[in-house]
Design an enzyme around this catalytic site. Structure first.
Site, PDB file in Angstrom:
ATOM      1  CB  CYS A 435     -11.223  -3.721   3.261  1.00 53.87           C
ATOM      2  SG  CYS A 435     -12.780  -3.174   3.974  1.00 53.87           S
ATOM      3  CD  GLU A 437      -8.607  -4.715   6.382  1.00 56.03           C
ATOM      4  OE1 GLU A 437      -9.328  -3.761   6.103  1.00 56.03           O
ATOM      5  OE2 GLU A 437      -9.028  -5.881   6.489  1.00 56.03           O
TER       6      GLU A 437
END
Length: 447
Positions: A435, A437
């Site tokens: 997502c 990171e």
């Protein structure tokens, strides 16, 4: 570099990947249950996990699809999704929801349902991690959950969001086993109170090495058997080369570009079937990992850019063949996806601060543009040193509007990692996945 269009092989494999119906692969749950019944209580927990993983790799049904060059499926065919009852045990209601859902469904056979009812649920219902967590929370929390105020994710999976180490391209699992054996020899049981636990962990790591080596050797034998029956001389040669590749990796380090891709894929299968890391286990800076093999093979006249792209596109198909494992309970009802959030980084800079764009970076752009698959996701890292031609090519792909590649600022990524205390070398080799990171690839999980 101008390479356009999938060849006939890739077109067929892509079509199979897109059109195959997603289905539950119950064999993993069955084999893991057998292993736990055999070993639970007689060995430590790390060794139990490793022995169960080895049992699965020794006995799972293998699949080599017609015409493919990179081999290995999580289940018994493309679009098969294993379940992980040790984490969360699906109820029969869950299974019916998966089977009957109009969108993002997973076919469940009557045999699957019977096995789940008679064997999987009775063994795992009270043993699963999810059951233990939910039974430990407050009544208020459970009431909120059961009424659908919120849903949960983390008890249904292990921690994902990490990237394979570059070492997998310089070492085989026989090398890892030697290192583990040396660590065991050096344990000091006289003064180290944790020596026994360390030995249990090291033993389990060695068993896990055996498991992934076994999978490779089984695929090598299967490819050889198929080659003996093959009447097409071209496909026969391909199968014999696949057999040789799987005899080499993952037991030993890869020697060629083809073997380097196969090495990563075996490790991806191992990580994502030993325990569900949904989501985002990724190969990271794939262009930097593969480019040395590409250059060497081209120099030795065993590879050209057309074959290199074909092998990459075969890898894209393998990623897309693996739907994310279905969730359970309220989360299953409210959240659904087929994607496992693999994310491939291209470009950026190297560990010594030089421009990281190379021949494979451009091949990856070609690949994502032609394949247009749900996964893997792809991004380009754009730094102050990125060539204008690469940026322009990435923009040409992106402007078509189907969502790839994403664009990330390399200098911002590096600064973020430096702020988190990473070395400059780790920061330069890091990137984004899942997502979005940011993490130091090959060195940490950054959930």
């Amino acid at each position: 570099m101008k390479l356009r269009g999938m060849n006939e092989r890739v077109q067929k494999l892509r079509q199979q990947s897109v059109e195959a119906p997603a289905h539950i692969y119950i064999e993993r749950a069955n084999l893991m249950t057998d292993a736990y019944m055999k070993y639970e209580g007689s060995v430590s927990i790390p060794e139990l996990r490793a022995l169960a993983f080895k049992h699965f790799m020794e006995n799972k049904k293998l699949c080599i699809n017609d015409g493919e060059l990179i081999v290995g499926e999580k289940g018994d065919a493309p679009q098969s999704s294993p379940t992980f009852p040790e984490l969360c045990c699906h109820t029969l209601e869950d299974m019916h929801i998966m089977n009957n859902r109009e969108l993002i469904g997973f076919a469940v056979t009557e045999e699957d349902l019977e096995l789940q009812k008679s064997k999987i649920i009775p063994y795992w219902e009270k043993r699963s991690v999810r059951n233990k967590i939910i039974n430990s929370v407050s009544p208020e929390w459970r009431e909120c959950y059961e009424s659908g105020i919120f849903t949960e994710f983390m008890e249904q999976r292990g921690p994902g969001h990490t990237v394979a180490s570059f070492e997998i391209y310089t070492k085989g699992f026989n090398d890892y086993k030697k290192e583990i054996e040396e660590e065991i020899k050096n344990l000091d049981f006289a003064t180290d109170v944790n020596a026994l636990k360390k030995r249990e962990q090291l033993n389990s790591m060695s068993i896990a090495c055996d498991a992934i080596i076994i999978l490779g050797k089984r695929y090598s034998l299967l490819a050889k058997e198929l080659a003996e029956k093959e009447s097409d001389p071209i496909r026969k040669e391909e199968l014999l080369q696949i057999s040789k590749n799987c005899e080499t990796v993952p037991a030993n380090k890869p020697e060629t570009y083809w073997q380097a891709i196969q090495m990563y894929w075996f490790i991806h299968l191992g990580v994502t079937t030993e325990l569900n890391p949904w989501d985002a286990y990724s190969p990271g800076r794939l262009d930097q990992h593969l480019n040395p093999f590409y250059l060497e093979d081209c120099k030795n006249n065993i590879l050209d850019e057309y074959k290199a792209k074909e092998l990459l596109e075969c890898l894209w198909v393998k990623f897309n063949n693996q739907p994310a494992p279905p969730k359970v309970g309220v989360t299953l009802k409210e959240s659904s996806t087929y994607t496992d959030f693999v994310n491939i980084n291209s470009g950026g800079i190297t560990a010594n601060g030089q421009d990281g764009v190379n021949d494979i970076s451009y091949l990856i752009l070609e690949c994502m543009d032609e394949m247009k698959l749900l996964q893997p996701s792809s991004n380009v890292q754009i730094s102050k040193k990125t060539p204008k031609n690469f940026l322009k090519k990435a923009c040409e792909v992106s402007r078509k509007g189907w969502g790839q590649p994403a664009f990330y600022n390399t200098e911002a990524i590096i600064q973020e990692l430096l702020n988190a205390g990473k070395t400059i070398e780790d920061a330069r080799l890091g990137g984004t996945s899942g997502c979005v990171e940011t993490g130091a690839f090959g060195s940490e999980a950054y959930i």
